[in-house]
Design a protein around this motif. Structure first.
Motif, mmCIF file in Angstrom:
data_model
loop_
_atom_site.group_PDB
_atom_site.id
_atom_site.type_symbol
_atom_site.label_atom_id
_atom_site.label_comp_id
_atom_site.label_asym_id
_atom_site.label_seq_id
_atom_site.Cartn_x
_atom_site.Cartn_y
_atom_site.Cartn_z
ATOM 1 N N ASN A 1 -0.838 3.842 2.632
ATOM 2 C CA ASN A 1 -2.260 3.482 2.593
ATOM 3 C C ASN A 1 -3.128 4.565 1.980
ATOM 4 O OD1 ASN A 1 -1.692 1.016 3.901
ATOM 5 N ND2 ASN A 1 -1.794 2.028 5.900
ATOM 6 N N GLY B 1 0.795 -1.226 0.000
ATOM 7 C CA GLY B 1 0.000 0.000 0.000
ATOM 8 C C GLY B 1 0.821 1.266 0.000
ATOM 9 N N THR B 2 2.130 1.156 0.049
ATOM 10 C CA THR B 2 2.994 2.337 0.016
ATOM 11 C C THR B 2 3.089 2.866 -1.411
ATOM 12 O OG1 THR B 2 4.275 1.450 1.859
ATOM 13 C CG2 THR B 2 5.268 3.227 0.586
#
Length: 331
Positions: A177, A143-144
């Motif tokens: 995120n 999610g980065t």
């Protein structure tokens, strides 16, 4: 006959060249790569004897390894560093790239409209002085997200909240995120540069030799060991109970403000196990013979013996008794 075939082949090449010069309205650009797969709308064309895959609106691309490059029809290119997965859409001349994973490096002119979407973030490059726009956008599985603006600026917008921020030229940031509050400055996190000299893909040469007698003997011994049956205790897995939960179906009413909850009394927990069979012994059990206990015979009572008779007194005793009575003080 040969002339006819030559004429037909020349006509096909001319048609391919004409299609390349006049691409369809939803054409995006030609893609090249080492290990790629394309699904959805696309066109295959032959231009100057070379086969090209032309991506169209709705194409879904997987870059399994290495790099891939899309040469845009309007000018510029998009470099993809794999493994990556993305989709391309085109509407009214604007190109939308939906990035699912991987890193892209786009270099386009100010006349090209490019929007990059992820699940939560929208990135739109902004030209400075109608100059060239050069940007990198990467998305990892955790999610980065990383963004780097080499030339021009980039406008980031959170799709759920509408919050936006502008990354200035030469800015290098990362998000966690998809939250703009987690924005922080990084250096060298987004990397996707074109390989000037890709490694040649030459097949390796293998020289085979005949197996020796020793190798054949080892191979036969391995086969015998593998063919031996394993014990039952090793093959059988321990049996464990299986639990199943049966519950009523969940209901959702869009008109209701408060959703009805299910009755927990209707939830049933079933435990499934295998019952062991009852052990039943069949046959005759032998042991030491039981000895019957004999009761002694009842004894008849004996009659009581008569008391012994007192011995008869002698004459001398009678004489002594007579004189004793006469001379006693009482008399």
């Amino acid at each position: 006959m040969c002339l006819l075939r030559g004429a037909v082949c020349a006509g096909l090449i001319a048609v391919g060249a004409a299609r390349a010069d006049n691409p369809p309205a939803d054409a995006i650009g030609a893609i090249e790569g080492e290990a790629i797969s394309v699904e959805g709308p696309m066109s295959v064309e032959v231009v100057h004897g070379q086969v090209r895959t032309l991506l169209r609106s709705g194409s879904d691309v997987h870059v399994k390894a290495g790099q891939a490059r899309v040469d845009l029809i309007e000018g510029g290119y998009i470099l993809i560093c794999g493994p990556a997965h993305f989709s391309l859409l085109k509407s009214g001349g604007a190109i939308t790239l939906a990035l699912d994973s991987g890193t892209i490096h786009a270099q386009i002119g100010s006349e090209v409209s490019l929007n990059i979407y992820t699940a939560q973030i929208q990135a739109h490059p902004i030209s400075i002085g109608n100059g060239v726009e050069d940007l990198l956008v990467g998305l990892e599985g955790s999610g980065t997200m990383c963004i780097r603006a080499n030339r021009g600026a980039i406008r980031l917008e959170q799709q759920l909240t509408g919050q936006s921020v502008i990354v200035p030229q030469t800015g290098d940031i990362s998000l966690a995120n998809g939250q703009l509050e987690s924005l922080q400055t990084t250096h060298g996190h987004c990397v996707c540069e074109m390989q000037t000299n890709p490694p040649p893909m030459t097949p390796a040469t293998e020289v085979s030799q005949l197996a020796t007698e020793e190798d054949i003997g080892k191979r036969m011994a391995e086969k015998k060991v593998q063919a031996q049956p394993t014990s039952v205790s090793q093959t059988e897995e321990p049996e464990e109970p299986v639990y199943k939960v049966f519950m009523p179906p969940l209901k959702y009413d869009a008109k209701a403000k408060v959703q009805a909850e299910y009755d927990p009394n209707l939830v049933i927990l079933v435990r499934r196990v295998r019952v062991r069979p009852t052990l039943i012994y069949q046959g005759r059990v032998e042991g030491d013979p039981a000895v019957a206990r004999q009761n002694p015979a009842a004894q008849t009572p004996k009659p009581a013996a008569a008391p012994p008779k007192p011995p008869e007194e002698s004459t001398w005793n009678r004489v002594k008794t007579y004189f004793r009575r006469i001379w006693s003080p009482t008399t």
